[in-house]
Scaffold this motif. Structure first.
Motif, PDB file in Angstrom:
ATOM      1  N   GLY A   9       0.563  -1.101   0.000  1.00  0.00           N
ATOM      2  CA  GLY A   9       0.000   0.000   0.000  1.00  0.00           C
ATOM      3  C   GLY A   9       0.664   1.297   0.000  1.00  0.00           C
ATOM      4  N   ALA A  10       0.397   1.746   0.415  1.00  0.00           N
ATOM      5  CA  ALA A  10       0.751   3.158   0.293  1.00  0.00           C
ATOM      6  C   ALA A  10       2.152   3.379   0.758  1.00  0.00           C
ATOM      7  N   ARG A  11       2.849   4.346   0.107  1.00  0.00           N
ATOM      8  CA  ARG A  11       4.219   4.620   0.478  1.00  0.00           C
ATOM      9  C   ARG A  11       4.288   5.604   1.625  1.00  0.00           C
ATOM     10  N   PRO A  12       5.384   5.560   2.383  1.00  0.00           N
ATOM     11  CA  PRO A  12       5.539   6.518   3.475  1.00  0.00           C
ATOM     12  C   PRO A  12       5.729   7.923   2.944  1.00  0.00           C
ATOM     13  N   THR A 169       2.206  -8.699  -0.518  1.00  0.00           N
ATOM     14  CA  THR A 169       2.320  -8.618  -1.979  1.00  0.00           C
ATOM     15  C   THR A 169       0.949  -8.455  -2.617  1.00  0.00           C
ATOM     16  N   VAL A 170      -0.053  -9.089  -2.039  1.00  0.00           N
ATOM     17  CA  VAL A 170      -1.419  -8.967  -2.557  1.00  0.00           C
ATOM     18  C   VAL A 170      -1.917  -7.534  -2.384  1.00  0.00           C
ATOM     19  N   THR A 171      -1.615  -6.942  -1.226  1.00  0.00           N
ATOM     20  CA  THR A 171      -2.037  -5.567  -0.954  1.00  0.00           C
ATOM     21  C   THR A 171      -1.431  -4.604  -1.967  1.00  0.00           C
ATOM     22  N   ALA A 172      -0.134  -4.745  -2.227  1.00  0.00           N
ATOM     23  CA  ALA A 172       0.534  -3.862  -3.181  1.00  0.00           C
ATOM     24  C   ALA A 172      -0.001  -4.083  -4.590  1.00  0.00           C
ATOM     25  N   ALA A 173      -0.247  -5.348  -4.948  1.00  0.00           N
ATOM     26  CA  ALA A 173      -0.758  -5.652  -6.285  1.00  0.00           C
ATOM     27  C   ALA A 173      -2.156  -5.081  -6.483  1.00  0.00           C
ATOM     28  N   SER A 184       7.984  -5.928  -1.647  1.00  0.00           N
ATOM     29  CA  SER A 184       7.333  -6.969  -0.848  1.00  0.00           C
ATOM     30  C   SER A 184       7.577  -8.353  -1.444  1.00  0.00           C
ATOM     31  N   ASP A 185       7.682  -8.423  -2.754  1.00  0.00           N
ATOM     32  CA  ASP A 185       7.968  -9.690  -3.433  1.00  0.00           C
ATOM     33  C   ASP A 185       9.343 -10.213  -3.030  1.00  0.00           C
TER      34      ASP A 185
END
Length: 262
Positions: A9-12, A169-173, A184-185
């Protein structure tokens, strides 16, 4: 499960001094550098393309922050293969001097992500399908037998601990964040291989993994659907490892390397 040829998600918040338009008093103090420096062009001189917008980073050292930001820009295709970027121009966008940008670019040159163009800057390396296929082959030679060995010996509860990494990884995808997905991968793969206890293997595999995530010159973008398909393989792999289903483990990992993004 990774990004490279057609998938990653979201970047800092921006760290102090790295926000693109931060006031002068908030920028990280740096000693000024000559206008014309070796391996880059002077301020004001025309570059081949506009540098990418800076990305969120969070490291204490300026060079580390810039290196993270540039790596994310590589994965996202914001640093375009074949294009030349100067350290002063990139530094101006990050609100820092050219020095930490140049140092970060030199590190990327060692990794093979960019090449130095004397008196102009750094050209992003152009990669073709053959290079990606070779990286996938080498990674498979390393990781497939290791994962099969681990599947036979590691108890189920130790695999279950890795579930949050697979879910990350699912969240980022799901949001189509290629740079976050790439990180994350790699984190998931590092955690899996770390169970072998071989630190050198983890280091070598991680470097190959990172290189496989750089986009091809012919196809820099990765679709969200491809990222989600890769991410789903992480959870499926964990299920197979917990069940000690060696056939499924081998099939998933090989398919991942041959049909995924690194």
């Amino acid at each position: 499960m990774e990004q490279g040829s057609a998938r990653e998600g979201a970047r800092p918040a921006y760290a102090p001094g790295v926000f693109p338009h931060a006031p002068a008093e908030r920028r990280i103090p740096e000693s000024r550098v000559p206008e014309q420096a070796r391996g880059e062009q002077a301020r004001g001189e025309h570059t081949h393309s506009e540098p990418p917008a800076p990305r969120a980073v969070q490291r204490h050292s300026v060079r580390g922050q810039i290196l993270d930001a540039l790596r994310a820009a590589l994965v996202d295709g914001e640093l375009v293969p074949g294009q030349v970027y100067s350290a002063p121009a990139l530094g101006a966008r990050f609100g820092v001097s050219a020095t930490p940008v140049r140092e970060a670019m030199q590190r990327l040159a060692v990794e093979g992500a960019v090449e130095v163009v004397p008196n102009r800057g750094f050209r992003v390396s152009e990669r073709g399908p053959r290079e990606l296929a070779e990286l996938a082959e080498v990674r498979a030679l390393i990781e497939v037998p290791v994962m099969l060995s681990l599947a036979r010996t590691v108890p189920a509860h130790r695999w279950s601990v890795l579930r949050p990494l697979a879910e990350a990884t699912v969240t980022a995808a799901a949001v189509g964040d290629r740079a976050a997905y790439a990180e994350s991968d790699r984190a998931f793969h590092r955690a899996v291989l770390a169970l072998s206890g071989n630190e050198q293997l983890v280091s070598v595999a991680d470097e190959l993994h990172r290189r496989s995530q750089w986009p091809l010159v012919s196809n820099p973008a990765t679709r969200r659907a491809d990222l989600l398909a890769d991410a789903s393989e992480h959870t499926a792999l964990l299920d197979a490892l917990i069940a000690q289903d060696l056939n499924v483990v081998q099939s998933l990992v090989r398919e991942h390397f041959t049909g995924a993004d690194g």
